[in-house]
Design an enzyme around this catalytic site. Structure first.
Site, mmCIF file in Angstrom:
data_model
loop_
_atom_site.group_PDB
_atom_site.id
_atom_site.type_symbol
_atom_site.label_atom_id
_atom_site.label_comp_id
_atom_site.label_asym_id
_atom_site.label_seq_id
_atom_site.Cartn_x
_atom_site.Cartn_y
_atom_site.Cartn_z
ATOM 1 C CG ASP A 152 -0.349 -0.594 2.462
ATOM 2 O OD1 ASP A 152 0.887 -0.593 2.564
ATOM 3 O OD2 ASP A 152 -1.093 -1.050 3.329
ATOM 4 C CG ASN A 209 -9.128 -2.508 12.143
ATOM 5 O OD1 ASN A 209 -8.154 -3.091 11.658
ATOM 6 N ND2 ASN A 209 -9.606 -1.390 11.637
ATOM 7 C CG HIS A 242 -5.977 -2.803 8.998
ATOM 8 N ND1 HIS A 242 -6.117 -1.534 9.523
ATOM 9 C CD2 HIS A 242 -4.649 -3.067 9.045
ATOM 10 C CE1 HIS A 242 -4.935 -1.067 9.863
ATOM 11 N NE2 HIS A 242 -4.014 -1.978 9.583
ATOM 12 C CD GLU A 294 -8.947 0.248 8.040
ATOM 13 O OE1 GLU A 294 -9.074 -0.597 8.946
ATOM 14 O OE2 GLU A 294 -8.074 1.126 8.060
HETATM 15 C C1 F6R Z 1 1.423 -2.026 6.135
HETATM 16 C C2 F6R Z 1 0.021 -2.448 6.199
HETATM 17 C C3 F6R Z 1 -0.736 -2.573 7.485
HETATM 18 C C4 F6R Z 1 0.113 -3.015 8.671
HETATM 19 C C5 F6R Z 1 -0.731 -3.116 9.932
HETATM 20 C C6 F6R Z 1 0.122 -3.422 11.150
HETATM 21 O O1 F6R Z 1 1.885 -1.968 4.807
HETATM 22 O O2 F6R Z 1 -0.534 -2.677 5.178
HETATM 23 O O3 F6R Z 1 -1.788 -3.480 7.299
HETATM 24 O O4 F6R Z 1 0.719 -4.229 8.399
HETATM 25 O O5 F6R Z 1 -1.397 -1.913 10.154
HETATM 26 O O6 F6R Z 1 0.973 -2.350 11.408
HETATM 27 P P1 F6R Z 1 2.132 -2.435 12.474
HETATM 28 O O7 F6R Z 1 3.121 -3.432 11.989
HETATM 29 O O8 F6R Z 1 2.731 -1.058 12.498
HETATM 30 O O9 F6R Z 1 1.501 -2.821 13.761
#
Ligand code: F6R
Length: 237
Positions: free
Chosen positions: A67, A136, A138, A143
């Site tokens: 992303d 959550n 995701h 989401e």
């Molecule tokens: C990152 C992404 C997100 C993260 C998720 C966990 O490219 O797509 O889905 O993997 O938000 O984030 P962290 O590792 O910071 O807890």
């Protein structure tokens, strides 16, 4: 789904790096799917060490990140492009032209989404996809409520995700409202997936995944329908 429980963030990073090392040794031309965030930093650090020690090479590797924010210049300090260069790409022997992140500044964002999935397909599909998980559930920026069949698309970030990500911005007001993300189906198309999660905050998400209930309210649950997923988790007791 294969579950590996670890005792520290460092152990999680090494176990994940071992899977990537094996992949790169077996297939030096691997197509890797990569993630940003706090979870993969240690794994990237480990892979940099291994590359510099000559155990792996990124010379023929192609990468696709999950992303990118919409509207941020890729050279912005908070862009995922910058994050990936600082954490990994600047320190390994990857070729710049083999690095792909969605272009959040594309004039035609809808076209960029279609083109991103097409580029992945053209490269031969992702061999090994790295994922973190949001509190959550995701994955990528998909989401709760995202259809499981979603391909790369533009999403409006939830307030909770914007708050979580505010640490990467000098002012929380500057967190973009939208992002471009590989869809759940784009992620599911990977041949193998590794999901990493460490810490108390991720407990609920990991427990929910473990419960085995597949529901669009919890995007990561679709991974239960994938044939080759390893979850490396810990710090959650
Ligand atoms: C990152 C992404 C997100 C993260 C998720 C966990 O490219 O797509 O889905 O993997 O938000 O984030 P962290 O590792 O910071 O807890």
């Amino acid at each position: 789904m294969k579950w590996i429980e670890v005792n520290s963030y460092d152990e999680m990073s090494k176990v994940a790096a071992n899977i990537f090392t094996k992949q790169l040794q077996e297939k030096p031309t691997s197509i890797l799917g990569l993630a940003t965030g706090g979870s993969p930093v240690g794994m990237y650090e480990e892979l940099v060490k291994r590359q510099q020690a000559g155990q792996v090479s990124f010379k023929d590797v192609i990468t696709f990140n999950l992303d990118e924010y919409v509207g941020l210049d890729r050279k912005s300090p908070a862009s995922y492009w910058t994050f990936m260069h600082e954490q990994l790409f600047n320190h390994v022997d990857i070729k710049e032209e083999n690095i792909h992140l969605p272009n959040g500044k594309a004039e035609d964002l809808a076209e960029e989404c279609v083109a991103y999935d097409a580029r992945i397909k053209e490269a031969g599909g992702i061999d090994l996809q790295l994922l973190g998980i949001g509190v959550n559930g995701h994955i990528g920026f998909n989401e709760p409520g995202t259809p499981f069949e979603s391909l790369t698309n533009i999403v409006e970030l939830t307030e909770s995700t914007r708050t979580e990500n505010a640490i990467y911005f000098d002012d929380p007001k500057n967190v973009p409202t939208h992002a471009i993300t590989m869809g759940i189906q784009s992620i599911m198309n990977a041949k193998e997936i590794v999901l990493i999660a460490f810490g108390e905050k991720k407990l609920e998400a990991i427990e929910r995944l473990k419960s085995g209930i597949i529901n669009e309210d919890f995007p990561a649950s679709q991974l239960l329908n994938h044939q080759n997923v390893t979850v490396i988790y810990g710090g959650t007791k």
